[in-house]
Scaffold this motif. Structure first.
Motif, PDB file in Angstrom:
ATOM      1  N   MET A   1      17.560 -10.382  -1.814  1.00 61.57           N
ATOM      2  CA  MET A   1      17.987 -11.700  -1.385  1.00 61.57           C
ATOM      3  C   MET A   1      19.017 -12.228  -2.375  1.00 61.57           C
ATOM      4  SD  MET A   1      15.822 -15.207  -0.864  1.00 61.57           S
ATOM      5  CE  MET A   1      15.754 -15.753  -2.551  1.00 61.57           C
ATOM      6  N   ASP A   2      20.123 -12.758  -1.839  1.00 56.15           N
ATOM      7  CA  ASP A   2      21.195 -13.294  -2.661  1.00 56.15           C
ATOM      8  C   ASP A   2      21.680 -14.603  -2.033  1.00 56.15           C
ATOM      9  OD1 ASP A   2      23.274 -13.579  -4.493  1.00 56.15           O
ATOM     10  OD2 ASP A   2      24.593 -12.191  -3.433  1.00 56.15           O
ATOM     11  N   ILE A   3      21.469 -15.736  -2.707  1.00 53.66           N
ATOM     12  CA  ILE A   3      21.912 -17.029  -2.182  1.00 53.66           C
ATOM     13  C   ILE A   3      23.407 -17.158  -2.425  1.00 53.66           C
ATOM     14  CG2 ILE A   3      21.734 -19.538  -2.387  1.00 53.66           C
ATOM     15  CD1 ILE A   3      18.800 -19.154  -3.153  1.00 53.66           C
ATOM     16  N   LYS A   4      24.174 -17.336  -1.351  1.00 51.69           N
ATOM     17  CA  LYS A   4      25.630 -17.433  -1.439  1.00 51.69           C
ATOM     18  C   LYS A   4      26.103 -18.873  -1.588  1.00 51.69           C
ATOM     19  CE  LYS A   4      26.790 -13.195  -1.309  1.00 51.69           C
ATOM     20  NZ  LYS A   4      27.392 -12.585  -2.466  1.00 51.69           N
ATOM     21  N   SER A   5      25.438 -19.825  -0.924  1.00 44.91           N
ATOM     22  CA  SER A   5      25.851 -21.224  -1.024  1.00 44.91           C
ATOM     23  C   SER A   5      24.691 -22.135  -0.641  1.00 44.91           C
ATOM     24  CB  SER A   5      27.056 -21.508  -0.123  1.00 44.91           C
ATOM     25  OG  SER A   5      26.713 -21.303   1.230  1.00 44.91           O
ATOM     26  N   ILE A   6      24.745 -23.362  -1.155  1.00 41.25           N
ATOM     27  CA  ILE A   6      23.754 -24.390  -0.846  1.00 41.25           C
ATOM     28  C   ILE A   6      24.519 -25.593  -0.323  1.00 41.25           C
ATOM     29  CG2 ILE A   6      21.950 -25.892  -1.767  1.00 41.25           C
ATOM     30  CD1 ILE A   6      21.519 -23.711  -3.953  1.00 41.25           C
ATOM     31  N   SER A   7      24.070 -26.143   0.787  1.00 37.16           N
ATOM     32  CA  SER A   7      24.762 -27.261   1.420  1.00 37.16           C
ATOM     33  C   SER A   7      24.556 -28.563   0.651  1.00 37.16           C
ATOM     34  CB  SER A   7      24.249 -27.449   2.850  1.00 37.16           C
ATOM     35  OG  SER A   7      22.936 -27.994   2.836  1.00 37.16           O
ATOM     36  N   ASP A   8      25.330 -29.573   1.030  1.00 37.18           N
ATOM     37  CA  ASP A   8      25.073 -30.932   0.580  1.00 37.18           C
ATOM     38  C   ASP A   8      23.862 -31.454   1.352  1.00 37.18           C
ATOM     39  OD1 ASP A   8      27.306 -30.931  -1.092  1.00 37.18           O
ATOM     40  OD2 ASP A   8      28.619 -31.700   0.488  1.00 37.18           O
ATOM     41  N   PHE A   9      23.367 -32.626   0.968  1.00 37.36           N
ATOM     42  CA  PHE A   9      22.270 -33.235   1.719  1.00 37.36           C
ATOM     43  C   PHE A   9      22.724 -33.502   3.146  1.00 37.36           C
ATOM     44  CE2 PHE A   9      20.996 -34.563  -2.596  1.00 37.36           C
ATOM     45  CZ  PHE A   9      19.699 -34.076  -2.589  1.00 37.36           C
ATOM     46  N   LYS A  10      21.820 -33.279   4.089  1.00 35.52           N
ATOM     47  CA  LYS A  10      22.108 -33.556   5.492  1.00 35.52           C
ATOM     48  C   LYS A  10      20.800 -33.765   6.242  1.00 35.52           C
ATOM     49  CE  LYS A  10      22.667 -28.658   6.655  1.00 35.52           C
ATOM     50  NZ  LYS A  10      23.623 -27.720   7.226  1.00 35.52           N
ATOM     51  N   ILE A  11      20.911 -34.322   7.449  1.00 32.57           N
ATOM     52  CA  ILE A  11      19.734 -34.500   8.284  1.00 32.57           C
ATOM     53  C   ILE A  11      19.435 -33.169   8.947  1.00 32.57           C
ATOM     54  CG2 ILE A  11      18.766 -35.680  10.289  1.00 32.57           C
ATOM     55  CD1 ILE A  11      20.566 -38.086   9.540  1.00 32.57           C
ATOM     56  N   MET A  12      18.195 -32.741   8.799  1.00 32.99           N
ATOM     57  CA  MET A  12      17.770 -31.451   9.341  1.00 32.99           C
ATOM     58  C   MET A  12      16.572 -31.665  10.255  1.00 32.99           C
ATOM     59  SD  MET A  12      18.230 -29.285   5.798  1.00 32.99           S
ATOM     60  CE  MET A  12      17.798 -27.711   6.524  1.00 32.99           C
ATOM     61  N   LYS A  13      16.262 -30.662  11.060  1.00 30.44           N
ATOM     62  CA  LYS A  13      15.146 -30.783  12.000  1.00 30.44           C
ATOM     63  C   LYS A  13      14.248 -29.558  11.906  1.00 30.44           C
ATOM     64  CE  LYS A  13      14.102 -31.992  16.710  1.00 30.44           C
ATOM     65  NZ  LYS A  13      13.453 -31.122  17.607  1.00 30.44           N
ATOM     66  N   SER A  14      12.961 -29.825  11.964  1.00 30.62           N
ATOM     67  CA  SER A  14      11.971 -28.757  12.013  1.00 30.62           C
ATOM     68  C   SER A  14      10.936 -29.130  13.071  1.00 30.62           C
ATOM     69  CB  SER A  14      11.290 -28.600  10.647  1.00 30.62           C
ATOM     70  OG  SER A  14      10.331 -29.614  10.463  1.00 30.62           O
ATOM     71  N   PRO A  15      10.014 -28.262  13.373  1.00 35.04           N
ATOM     72  CA  PRO A  15       8.963 -28.632  14.329  1.00 35.04           C
ATOM     73  C   PRO A  15       8.159 -29.867  13.890  1.00 35.04           C
ATOM     74  CG  PRO A  15       8.990 -26.261  14.030  1.00 35.04           C
ATOM     75  CD  PRO A  15       9.932 -26.851  12.996  1.00 35.04           C
ATOM     76  N   ALA A  16       8.128 -30.153  12.589  1.00 37.90           N
ATOM     77  CA  ALA A  16       7.388 -31.313  12.078  1.00 37.90           C
ATOM     78  C   ALA A  16       8.168 -32.616  12.231  1.00 37.90           C
ATOM     79  CB  ALA A  16       7.037 -31.102  10.610  1.00 37.90           C
ATOM     80  N   GLY A  17       9.485 -32.536  12.473  1.00 37.89           N
ATOM     81  CA  GLY A  17      10.306 -33.738  12.632  1.00 37.89           C
ATOM     82  C   GLY A  17      11.623 -33.617  11.888  1.00 37.89           C
ATOM     83  N   ARG A  39      13.664 -29.845   0.836  1.00 40.88           N
ATOM     84  CA  ARG A  39      13.402 -31.060   1.628  1.00 40.88           C
ATOM     85  C   ARG A  39      13.289 -32.225   0.664  1.00 40.88           C
ATOM     86  NH1 ARG A  39       8.608 -33.489   3.310  1.00 40.88           N
ATOM     87  NH2 ARG A  39       7.435 -31.658   2.668  1.00 40.88           N
ATOM     88  N   PHE A  40      14.089 -33.278   0.899  1.00 39.85           N
ATOM     89  CA  PHE A  40      14.183 -34.419   0.000  1.00 39.85           C
ATOM     90  C   PHE A  40      13.334 -35.613   0.461  1.00 39.85           C
ATOM     91  CE2 PHE A  40      16.659 -38.073  -1.764  1.00 39.85           C
ATOM     92  CZ  PHE A  40      16.540 -37.760  -3.097  1.00 39.85           C
TER      93      PHE A  40
END
Length: 64
Positions: A1-17, A39-40
């Motif tokens: 596993m190699d992390i290439k980039s991390i996004s800025d904060f944004k609104i995301m969605k999961s089954p929990a909300g 998750r912030f």
């Protein structure tokens, strides 16, 4: 596993909300995928309360 980039904060969605978080682009062998990174906030049933929070978070980080 190699992390290439991390996004800025944004609104995301999961089954929990909906929540404010970050995602990342990860390489697994010869495959690159985007997956949740952090998750912030707590989960919310709608995006509405998160929109103001995201503006405040982004404004706060611009000052740094």
């Amino acid at each position: 596993m190699d992390i290439k980039s991390i996004s800025d904060f944004k609104i995301m969605k999961s089954p929990a909300g909906y929540y404010i978080g970050k995602d990342c682009r990860v390489v697994y062998g010869d495959e690159t995928i985007t997956e949740p990174y952090d998750r912030f906030t707590d989960y919310y049933p709608t995006k509405k309360p998160l929109e103001k929070m995201l503006k405040a978070i982004n404004k706060n980080y611009e000052k740094q």
